[in-house]
Design a protein around this motif. Structure first.
Motif, PDB file in Angstrom:
ATOM      1  N   ILE A   1       0.833  -1.202   0.000  1.00 26.70           N
ATOM      2  CA  ILE A   1       0.000   0.000   0.000  1.00 26.70           C
ATOM      3  C   ILE A   1       0.871   1.257   0.000  1.00 26.70           C
ATOM      4  O   ILE A   1       0.615   2.216  -0.739  1.00 26.70           O
ATOM      5  N   PHE A   2       1.925   1.251   0.828  1.00 26.53           N
ATOM      6  CA  PHE A   2       2.840   2.408   0.862  1.00 26.53           C
ATOM      7  C   PHE A   2       3.413   2.674  -0.524  1.00 26.53           C
ATOM      8  O   PHE A   2       3.529   3.825  -0.963  1.00 26.53           O
ATOM      9  N   THR A   3       3.789   1.601  -1.210  1.00 29.83           N
ATOM     10  CA  THR A   3       4.430   1.721  -2.522  1.00 29.83           C
ATOM     11  C   THR A   3       3.478   2.305  -3.558  1.00 29.83           C
ATOM     12  O   THR A   3       3.858   3.171  -4.352  1.00 29.83           O
ATOM     13  N   VAL A   4       2.227   1.839  -3.540  1.00 23.64           N
ATOM     14  CA  VAL A   4       1.226   2.345  -4.487  1.00 23.64           C
ATOM     15  C   VAL A   4       0.934   3.823  -4.219  1.00 23.64           C
ATOM     16  O   VAL A   4       0.879   4.642  -5.150  1.00 23.64           O
ATOM     17  N   VAL A   5       0.763   4.170  -2.943  1.00 24.97           N
ATOM     18  CA  VAL A   5       0.492   5.570  -2.578  1.00 24.97           C
ATOM     19  C   VAL A   5       1.651   6.461  -2.998  1.00 24.97           C
ATOM     20  O   VAL A   5       1.449   7.550  -3.568  1.00 24.97           O
ATOM     21  N   GLU A   6       2.881   6.004  -2.750  1.00 27.37           N
ATOM     22  CA  GLU A   6       4.044   6.804  -3.127  1.00 27.37           C
ATOM     23  C   GLU A   6       4.120   6.975  -4.638  1.00 27.37           C
ATOM     24  O   GLU A   6       4.413   8.073  -5.136  1.00 27.37           O
ATOM     25  N   GLU A   7       3.849   5.914  -5.381  1.00 29.42           N
ATOM     26  CA  GLU A   7       3.915   5.983  -6.840  1.00 29.42           C
ATOM     27  C   GLU A   7       2.938   7.033  -7.380  1.00 29.42           C
ATOM     28  O   GLU A   7       3.300   7.853  -8.234  1.00 29.42           O
TER      29      GLU A   7
ATOM     30  N   GLY B   1       1.390   7.069   3.245  1.00 26.79           N
ATOM     31  CA  GLY B   1       0.974   5.676   3.437  1.00 26.79           C
ATOM     32  C   GLY B   1       0.856   5.301   4.911  1.00 26.79           C
ATOM     33  O   GLY B   1      -0.207   4.839   5.356  1.00 26.79           O
ATOM     34  N   PRO B   2       1.915   5.473   5.707  1.00 26.74           N
ATOM     35  CA  PRO B   2       1.821   5.171   7.135  1.00 26.74           C
ATOM     36  C   PRO B   2       0.760   5.994   7.859  1.00 26.74           C
ATOM     37  O   PRO B   2       0.122   5.505   8.796  1.00 26.74           O
TER      38      PRO B   2
ATOM     39  N   CYS C   1      10.051   9.320 -17.882  1.00 27.98           N
ATOM     40  CA  CYS C   1      10.229   8.505 -16.673  1.00 27.98           C
ATOM     41  C   CYS C   1      10.085   9.317 -15.381  1.00 27.98           C
ATOM     42  O   CYS C   1      11.036   9.476 -14.617  1.00 27.98           O
ATOM     43  N   TYR C   2       8.871   9.785 -15.126  1.00 26.38           N
ATOM     44  CA  TYR C   2       8.619  10.630 -13.957  1.00 26.38           C
ATOM     45  C   TYR C   2       8.381   9.831 -12.673  1.00 26.38           C
ATOM     46  O   TYR C   2       8.547  10.360 -11.581  1.00 26.38           O
ATOM     47  N   GLY C   3       7.929   8.593 -12.790  1.00 26.95           N
ATOM     48  CA  GLY C   3       7.511   7.833 -11.613  1.00 26.95           C
ATOM     49  C   GLY C   3       8.609   7.038 -10.958  1.00 26.95           C
ATOM     50  O   GLY C   3       9.795   7.207 -11.233  1.00 26.95           O
ATOM     51  N   VAL C   4       8.175   6.156 -10.055  1.00 24.48           N
ATOM     52  CA  VAL C   4       9.100   5.274  -9.336  1.00 24.48           C
ATOM     53  C   VAL C   4       9.077   3.883  -9.958  1.00 24.48           C
ATOM     54  O   VAL C   4      10.099   3.350 -10.370  1.00 24.48           O
TER      55      VAL C   4
ATOM     56  N   LEU D   1       2.645   4.303 -13.982  1.00 17.64           N
ATOM     57  CA  LEU D   1       1.937   5.492 -14.457  1.00 17.64           C
ATOM     58  C   LEU D   1       2.604   6.092 -15.696  1.00 17.64           C
ATOM     59  O   LEU D   1       1.935   6.675 -16.551  1.00 17.64           O
ATOM     60  N   ASP D   2       3.916   5.937 -15.793  1.00 18.43           N
ATOM     61  CA  ASP D   2       4.603   6.390 -17.010  1.00 18.43           C
ATOM     62  C   ASP D   2       4.119   5.596 -18.214  1.00 18.43           C
ATOM     63  O   ASP D   2       3.910   6.152 -19.299  1.00 18.43           O
ATOM     64  N   PHE D   3       3.911   4.301 -18.033  1.00 19.23           N
ATOM     65  CA  PHE D   3       3.413   3.457 -19.116  1.00 19.23           C
ATOM     66  C   PHE D   3       1.991   3.866 -19.495  1.00 19.23           C
ATOM     67  O   PHE D   3       1.666   3.979 -20.684  1.00 19.23           O
ATOM     68  N   LEU D   4       1.138   4.108 -18.491  1.00 14.98           N
ATOM     69  CA  LEU D   4      -0.251   4.471 -18.761  1.00 14.98           C
ATOM     70  C   LEU D   4      -0.361   5.842 -19.441  1.00 14.98           C
ATOM     71  O   LEU D   4      -1.225   6.047 -20.292  1.00 14.98           O
ATOM     72  N   HIS D   5       0.519   6.771 -19.062  1.00 17.10           N
ATOM     73  CA  HIS D   5       0.464   8.126 -19.621  1.00 17.10           C
ATOM     74  C   HIS D   5       1.381   8.303 -20.830  1.00 17.10           C
ATOM     75  O   HIS D   5       1.422   9.385 -21.418  1.00 17.10           O
ATOM     76  N   GLY D   6       2.124   7.273 -21.181  1.00 13.25           N
ATOM     77  CA  GLY D   6       2.999   7.359 -22.352  1.00 13.25           C
ATOM     78  C   GLY D   6       4.232   8.219 -22.143  1.00 13.25           C
ATOM     79  O   GLY D   6       4.823   8.695 -23.125  1.00 13.25           O
TER      80      GLY D   6
END
Length: 337
Positions: free
Chosen positions: A181-187, A240-241, A290-293, A297-302
């Motif tokens: 969950i922390f990882t998804v929120v951070e991304e 996340g925490p 390559c904005y994300g972690v 989301l980079d793949f989804l937004h191209g």
């Protein structure tokens, strides 16, 4: 006797056939996706349960629980001190301990075992001392005058949850759920705040500081304008925490993992067995990719299309041998003009 075809009948038939074909392809794709997803979920669940059982019963037993209770008693249950040690001191030691090793390699060029894995060949070889000290001072300033003060409101929010300082540690399995969950929120938070920081107005006054390093090193991960450090670096990791009301041990582990991971992403070396830093290194090289972690989301937004057409994308994997990927997957030779 042959019935004459109506005008457009062939076109309608072809359209119907095309729609049927596309529908079948979609159906097949959904069926395959469902199979892959369900199989992956079963395997993941089995691995998590196995790892959890090993951690709880065989490998460590009650070691962590006993160590936590001893630490808690040693601190006499002082929650503020416990919080500072877990959320500030331990992650800071993890960050500077890891980056201390990298800084030796950046400054001296030794050990060669590390420097031969450099991503951008010929850069920071050796690192510019003046530029380096500026980065270190800024990183320390961000930690002491931005990150640490932000822990004060976090402390009171965590106390409100009434779970952060529990004498009973969360199970290893629950920690893995929290970590996901922390990882998804951070991304999500990092991708959109980071991409917003690349808006011309914000970039010029705020984010440009971080991009002074087109070939980054580990300590540059928190070399940023204070506003950026609050919005893009610290809040995505803290949120996340805060949402989950996590135990201080989980918070400490997550903060340490996040700091070491972002240091790896910026370190400039693609080292064996460590996560690939090619993705974020390419961001520093090209700025608008390559904005994300994680890259989802980079793949989804191209925003990774250019990256996917490069050798860096082929090298974007965990190195499982001692041969540097810059040697096994080299850049193509430059065309002579």
């Amino acid at each position: 006797f042959q019935i004459p075809k109506m005008p457009g009948q062939d076109t309608a038939a072809r359209a119907h056939s095309c729609c049927f074909s596309q529908g079948k392809k979609l159906s097949d794709a959904l069926r395959i996706s469902a199979y892959v997803f369900s199989t992956g979920l079963l395997i993941f669940t089995a691995l998590v349960n196995t790892a959890s059982w090993l951690m709880q019963n065989i490998t460590l037993g009650n070691f962590w629980q006993t160590a936590w209770l001893e630490f808690y008693d040693h601190m006499e249950g002082d929650e503020w001190t416990i919080f500072l040690v877990g959320a500030a001191l331990v992650p800071a030691l993890a960050f500077w301990g890891f980056n201390g090793i990298l800084l030796v390699a950046d400054i001296t060029g030794k050990p060669t075992f590390i420097t031969r894995y450099r991503i951008q060949l010929g850069k920071n070889d050796p690192v510019d001392r003046k530029k380096l000290w500026k980065a270190i001072y800024t990183a320390l300033g961000n930690q002491f005058f931005v990150s640490f003060p932000m822990l004060v409101p976090m402390f009171y929010i965590m106390k409100w949850w009434e779970n952060t300082f529990s004498k009973e540690l969360p199970t290893f399995q629950w920690f893995l759920v929290e970590l996901s969950i922390f990882t998804v929120v951070e991304e999500i938070l990092f991708y959109y705040t980071h991409r917003l920081a690349h808006h011309p107005v914000l970039y010029k006054h705020i984010h440009k500081k971080h991009h002074e390093w087109t070939a980054p090193i580990g300590v540059v991960s928190i070399y940023a304008h204070p506003i950026e450090h609050i919005v893009s670096n610290t809040l995505p990791v803290m949120t996340g925490p805060l949402i989950m009301g996590s135990h201080i041990v989980s918070v400490s582990a997550w903060f340490s993992i996040a700091l070491v991971t972002t240091s790896i992403s910026h370190c400039g070396y693609h080292l064996p067995l460590l996560p690939s830093p090619e993705f974020h290194d390419f961001h520093h090289l090209k700025f608008n990719q390559c904005y994300g972690v994680l890259g989802v989301l980079d793949f989804l937004h191209g925003t990774d299309k250019m990256f996917r057409q490069t050798k860096a994308f082929e090298r974007h994997k965990v190195l499982l041998s001692l041969t540097p990927l810059s040697e096994s997957i080299p850049e193509p030779p430059k065309k002579e003009e």
